[in-house]
Design a protein around this motif. Structure first.
Motif, PDB file in Angstrom:
ATOM      1  N   ASN A 136      -2.685   3.519   7.901  1.00  0.00           N
ATOM      2  CA  ASN A 136      -4.138   4.164   7.947  1.00  0.00           C
ATOM      3  C   ASN A 136      -4.645   2.739   6.985  1.00  0.00           C
ATOM      4  OD1 ASN A 136      -6.516   5.397   7.546  1.00  0.00           O
ATOM      5  ND2 ASN A 136      -5.484   6.705   5.977  1.00  0.00           N
TER       6      ASN A 136
ATOM      7  N   ILE B  30      -0.257   6.901  -7.032  1.00  0.00           N
ATOM      8  CA  ILE B  30      -0.837   8.275  -7.474  1.00  0.00           C
ATOM      9  C   ILE B  30      -0.138   8.822  -8.497  1.00  0.00           C
ATOM     10  CG2 ILE B  30      -1.657  10.198  -6.513  1.00  0.00           C
ATOM     11  CD1 ILE B  30      -2.256   8.733  -3.937  1.00  0.00           C
TER      12      ILE B  30
ATOM     13  N   LYS C  81      -5.212   7.838  -9.092  1.00  0.00           N
ATOM     14  CA  LYS C  81      -4.601   6.427  -8.287  1.00  0.00           C
ATOM     15  C   LYS C  81      -5.076   5.642  -9.245  1.00  0.00           C
ATOM     16  CE  LYS C  81      -5.980   5.870  -4.167  1.00  0.00           C
ATOM     17  NZ  LYS C  81      -6.699   5.465  -2.855  1.00  0.00           N
TER      18      LYS C  81
ATOM     19  N   ARG D 231       1.637  -0.564  -3.176  1.00  0.00           N
ATOM     20  CA  ARG D 231       0.440   0.471  -2.990  1.00  0.00           C
ATOM     21  C   ARG D 231      -0.053   0.762  -4.264  1.00  0.00           C
ATOM     22  NH1 ARG D 231       4.657   2.767   0.643  1.00  0.00           N
ATOM     23  NH2 ARG D 231       3.855   2.659   2.770  1.00  0.00           N
ATOM     24  N   ASN D 232      -1.032   1.390  -4.626  1.00  0.00           N
ATOM     25  CA  ASN D 232      -1.875   1.855  -5.730  1.00  0.00           C
ATOM     26  C   ASN D 232      -0.958   3.028  -6.044  1.00  0.00           C
ATOM     27  OD1 ASN D 232      -3.650  -0.309  -6.091  1.00  0.00           O
ATOM     28  ND2 ASN D 232      -5.203   0.388  -5.002  1.00  0.00           N
TER      29      ASN D 232
ATOM     30  N   ALA E  92      -7.721  11.509  -7.171  1.00  0.00           N
ATOM     31  CA  ALA E  92      -6.941  11.517  -5.790  1.00  0.00           C
ATOM     32  C   ALA E  92      -6.374  12.816  -5.307  1.00  0.00           C
ATOM     33  CB  ALA E  92      -5.563  10.678  -6.028  1.00  0.00           C
TER      34      ALA E  92
ATOM     35  N   GLU F 247     -11.266   3.240   5.597  1.00  0.00           N
ATOM     36  CA  GLU F 247     -10.136   3.482   6.260  1.00  0.00           C
ATOM     37  C   GLU F 247     -10.193   3.570   7.567  1.00  0.00           C
ATOM     38  OE1 GLU F 247      -7.302   5.605   2.738  1.00  0.00           O
ATOM     39  OE2 GLU F 247      -8.320   6.874   4.205  1.00  0.00           O
TER      40      GLU F 247
ATOM     41  N   GLU G 286       4.378  -2.240  -0.036  1.00  0.00           N
ATOM     42  CA  GLU G 286       3.777  -1.661   1.357  1.00  0.00           C
ATOM     43  C   GLU G 286       3.940  -2.393   2.736  1.00  0.00           C
ATOM     44  OE1 GLU G 286      -1.205  -2.063   2.357  1.00  0.00           O
ATOM     45  OE2 GLU G 286      -0.665  -1.464   0.265  1.00  0.00           O
TER      46      GLU G 286
ATOM     47  N   ALA H  37      -3.069   9.984   5.682  1.00  0.00           N
ATOM     48  CA  ALA H  37      -3.371  10.172   4.380  1.00  0.00           C
ATOM     49  C   ALA H  37      -3.271   8.609   3.659  1.00  0.00           C
ATOM     50  CB  ALA H  37      -2.213  11.008   3.899  1.00  0.00           C
ATOM     51  N   TYR H  38      -3.475   8.399   2.403  1.00  0.00           N
ATOM     52  CA  TYR H  38      -3.502   7.161   1.889  1.00  0.00           C
ATOM     53  C   TYR H  38      -2.501   6.119   2.112  1.00  0.00           C
ATOM     54  CZ  TYR H  38      -3.464   3.322  -1.746  1.00  0.00           C
ATOM     55  OH  TYR H  38      -3.619   2.265  -2.393  1.00  0.00           O
ATOM     56  N   ARG H  39      -2.568   5.219   3.028  1.00  0.00           N
ATOM     57  CA  ARG H  39      -1.760   4.390   3.537  1.00  0.00           C
ATOM     58  C   ARG H  39      -0.643   4.692   4.397  1.00  0.00           C
ATOM     59  NH1 ARG H  39      -5.750   2.507   2.409  1.00  0.00           N
ATOM     60  NH2 ARG H  39      -6.335   0.537   1.132  1.00  0.00           N
TER      61      ARG H  39
ATOM     62  N   GLY I 221      -6.760   0.359   5.062  1.00  0.00           N
ATOM     63  CA  GLY I 221      -8.082   0.417   4.385  1.00  0.00           C
ATOM     64  C   GLY I 221      -8.228  -0.556   3.309  1.00  0.00           C
TER      65      GLY I 221
END
Length: 358
Positions: free
Chosen positions: A127, A258, A289, A255-256, A283, A134, A353, A163-165, A129
């Motif tokens: 995903n 959460i 995040k 990854r950032n 988040a 995204e 990541e 979802a996020y990444r 972004g």
């Protein structure tokens, strides 16, 4: 289908790292994909799908199986009854080429994702972004080869579990599906998305929010936004350029995270700053995040930091780079040092990541 043996994988990656593949199969059609899977199963070997190589860390020993090099090319625009054009794109097409194709036709929805290296097939997997957008926002259908049922299937946006990444492709169904085509539903004559502070500053707009722009005439074109994103990314060494050592990376390496609100408070205490000065974003479910780059810098991992032949880009804190002659072991040593130090100081666990192969 081209079948080769003992092909070095480093040249196929932006990091320039990785040993050989036992078998290397270049596929240019859906029939090739099915045949490649049969080939791998017939040899009783693991299978890995290689696209643009921009988000990979390949082992120094290489991959002891079959690498399927995705080279299916297709880019077609189809009119839809509701007025939102559908772009049907082969998994082997250049992602940035697709973005340019869209903005030149005034199709909004992916202009902020310009300059990202790699191919279209890899974008739904994580995903992808950047700069406030995204791919999940525009993906309508992902066509895949299901290695369990040995049949082609078409998954809706909801079925992809974005979802996020993440998506089902790198979580619950990792290794099951091979993406062969992605269909994107874009907005004709849509306004560009200008939610990201750096992008708004580039155009001299106020940073607080899109509502600061009162008339459509004040907005840049989609093509102008895409080129601005490329310029910003290039300034950070995040547009692949063989002549730029900073671009010998796999993009943002962490990854950032959460985290809970309590973890945010602890991070502010460790950094010795007020919680309001710690950059963070909601988040959902009471979580926030945090920028991984902020954590790295406060743990002492600043731009230009080096550990042997691996290091951190001089332009972007999150990009781990091959400084010249680096091995996967060098990058892993740097990764482990960063993760350990951030954990020790902030009690926050960073996640890699890029995909590890081999």
């Amino acid at each position: 289908m081209l079948i080769e043996e003992h092909v070095a994988l480093a040249p196929f990656t932006t990091l320039g790292i990785g040993g050989p593949a036992k078998w290397f199969l270049t596929v240019t059609s859906e029939d090739d994909v099915a045949e490649a899977v049969r080939f791998a199963r017939g040899c009783d070997l693991p299978l890995f799908v290689l696209g643009g190589g921009s988000n990979l860390l390949i082992a120094d020993d290489g991959f002891p199986g079959v690498v399927l090099h995705m080279a299916i090319r297709r880019m077609e625009q189809e009119a839809m009854p509701e007025g939102h054009p559908l772009l049907r794109v082969g998994a082997g097409e250049s992602w940035d080429g697709l973005v340019q194709f869209a903005v030149e036709r005034d199709l909004a929805g992916m202009e902020c994702l310009a300059g990202i290296p790699g191919t279209v097939g890899g974008t739904p997997v994580q995903n992808v972004g950047a700069y406030g957008q995204e791919v999940a926002e525009t993906i309508a259908v992902v066509r895949c080869f299901d290695t369990q049922t040995q049949a082609f299937v078409e998954l809706s946006n909801a079925e992809c579990g974005f979802a996020y990444r993440t998506s089902i492709f790198n979580t619950t169904e990792r290794g099951r599906y091979i993406v062969v085509r992605v269909d994107f539903r874009l907005r004709p004559d849509g306004a560009p998305k200008l939610a990201y502070a750096d992008l708004r500053k580039h155009f001299g707009l106020l940073v607080a929010g899109v509502s600061d722009v009162t008339t459509p005439q004040a907005l840049p074109s989609l093509a102008e936004v895409a080129e601005a994103v490329r310029t910003i990314r290039r300034g950070k060494g995040m547009v692949f350029d063989p002549a730029d050592p900073n671009s010998r990376s796999a993009g943002s390496f962490f990854r950032n995270p959460i985290v809970s609100h309590e973890a945010l408070l602890h991070a502010s205490e460790v950094a010795g700053v007020g919680v309001d000065t710690v950059p963070h974003w909601p988040a959902g479910d009471g979580m926030v995040k945090l920028p991984a780059a902020w954590l790295l810098e406060r743990a002492g991992f600043v731009r230009g930091f080096a550990l042997g032949n691996a290091g951190i880009s001089t332009r972007h804190t999150l990009a781990l780079v091959n400084r010249g002659g680096a091995t996967a072991a060098d990058v892993i040593a740097l990764r482990e040092r960063i993760i350990a130090d951030v954990r020790a100081q902030f009690e926050i666990e960073l996640e890699q990541e890029p995909v590890s192969v081999g």
